[in-house]
Design a protein around this motif. Structure first.
Motif, short mmCIF file in Angstrom:
data_model
loop_
_atom_site.label_atom_id
_atom_site.label_comp_id
_atom_site.label_asym_id
_atom_site.label_seq_id
_atom_site.Cartn_x
_atom_site.Cartn_y
_atom_site.Cartn_z
N ASP B 32 24.94 -15.89 8.93
CA ASP B 32 25.06 -16.83 10.15
C ASP B 32 24.16 -18.26 10.17
OD1 ASP B 32 21.85 -16.46 9.44
OD2 ASP B 32 21.45 -15.89 11.68
N ALA B 33 24.69 -18.73 8.62
CA ALA B 33 24.59 -19.92 8.71
C ALA B 33 25.21 -21.23 9.39
CB ALA B 33 23.63 -20.21 7.72
N PRO B 34 25.01 -22.02 10.03
CA PRO B 34 26.00 -22.56 10.57
C PRO B 34 26.06 -24.02 9.83
CG PRO B 34 23.67 -23.51 11.00
CD PRO B 34 23.58 -23.16 10.66
N ARG B 35 27.06 -24.69 9.79
CA ARG B 35 27.76 -24.98 8.70
C ARG B 35 27.42 -26.42 8.58
NH1 ARG B 35 32.25 -26.26 6.17
NH2 ARG B 35 33.98 -28.50 6.50
N PHE B 36 27.10 -26.94 7.15
CA PHE B 36 26.34 -28.29 6.56
C PHE B 36 27.04 -28.40 5.49
CE2 PHE B 36 24.53 -24.17 4.64
CZ PHE B 36 25.11 -24.36 3.82
N SER B 65 23.48 -31.91 8.42
CA SER B 65 24.13 -31.42 9.54
C SER B 65 23.59 -32.18 10.35
CB SER B 65 23.87 -30.02 10.01
OG SER B 65 24.60 -29.80 10.77
#
Lengths: 260, 70
Positions: B32-36, B65
């Motif tokens: 579930d980690a957001p984009r980086f 990010s």
């Protein structure tokens, strides 16, 4: 009113807004809705896993910025906090990867006290970024030779300051800005930084500049959402005024009623 | 192995072999980690290169990010 086109892309508005300094994501979003800016600036920062998770929350600023982009605003990543060309080039590459855009607001700071852009580092970075296919919009001073140099390199526009970032001091050197417009009539010139109130933005537009970029003037207003509307109308009025052609000033009084 | 992560020195035991292991240990590769984006020794590394990027003592890893800005 003729649309603004930069690097072959039509920009929906001549008002460009930053996304920083708002009290909440909702306040930012409401302000952006009222301003309907052509570009919205944003940035990159080193983040822990915990910080990253906040980015993804519902109603986060990132969710709102993505919505703004879906509704016609262009996202413009900046290279804030970069002090060398090398740092700015890396930050631009990272931004392009994350945001999937070639647009970059090139910002290479030369002095921490007044946040003045570094002229030679900006030139070095612009040269390399253009070679790498970026559409470079450099934040710069109102130095004519510097602006000419950046444009000759292939920058899509130049963005001279009106006053130091965040000061709200307005157009500190209208003579020099006027020289830029006079000697660079075909260039896209965006007044960036130092705008404090709508009349500053309107003055810049009446001088024939192509757009204004501001952040603090909205975010630090008592009612940012309302101020965005004021800026939108000021920019539109200023552009219309420039397009209509302002009358020549005269020292002698002339009656408006033909009874004399 | 000591690595500099986002400017801070961190100790990794056992020592990771590649960038993918570093990011996984730090939790960045959760589903579930957001984009980086990642800079390894001040160079952009694309996700398909995480496994192929060998890490060495003292190297730097920066994970970035989005933030708001002007």
């Amino acid at each position: 009113m003729k649309a603004l086109t930069i690097a072959g892309e039509e920009i929906r508005s001549r008002l460009w807004l930053g996304s920083g300094l708002y009290e909440s994501p909702k306040q930012m979003n409401d302000t952006l809705n009222n301003g309907a800016p052509g570009f919205i600036t944003l940035s990159l920062k080193k983040q822990t896993v915990e910080e990253l998770k906040q980015v993804k929350e519902e109603h986060s600023f990132w969710e709102y910025l993505q919505q703004q982009a879906q509704h016609g605003a262009k996202l413009l990543p900046n290279t804030a906090a970069c002090f060398t060309a090398k740092e700015a080039i890396l930050q631009s590459q990272l931004s392009r990867e994350l945001f999937q855009t070639d647009w970059i607001k090139l910002e290479v700071i030369g002095d921490k006290r007044n946040l003045q852009p570094h002229p030679t580092e900006t030139i070095d970075a612009a040269k390399e970024l253009i070679a790498q296919g970026f559409k470079v919009l450099p934040y710069c001073t109102d130095d004519l030779v510097l602006c000419e140099t950046l444009l000759a390199l292939g920058c899509s526009a130049v963005m001279p300051w009106a006053a130091p970032i965040g000061t709200g001091l307005g157009l500190l050197n209208p003579y020099q800005l006027g020289q830029l417009r006079k000697y660079l009539p075909e260039a896209v010139i965006v007044i960036d930084a130092g705008i404090g109130k709508p009349s500053d933005a309107m003055a810049a537009m009446e001088m024939g500049f192509d757009a204004v970029l501001l952040n603090t003037a909205c975010a630090r207003a008592q009612q940012p959402e309302l101020m965005a509307t004021a800026f939108k109308q000021a920019v539109e009025a200023g552009r219309l005024s420039y397009t209509a052609g302002i009358m020549a000033r005269q020292e002698q009084a002339h009656p408006s009623t033909a009874v004399y | 192995m000591q690595l500099k992560v986002n400017g801070e020195t961190k100790n990794f035991v056992p020592a990771p072999v590649n960038l993918e292991q570093v990011l996984d240990t730090l939790g960045y590769l959760q589903e579930d980690a957001p984009r980086f984006v990642v800079a390894y020794n001040q160079t952009l590394v694309n996700p398909d290169q995480y496994l192929k990027t060998t890490v060495y003592e003292g190297d730097s890893v920066d994970v970035l990010s989005v933030i708001t800005g002007g």
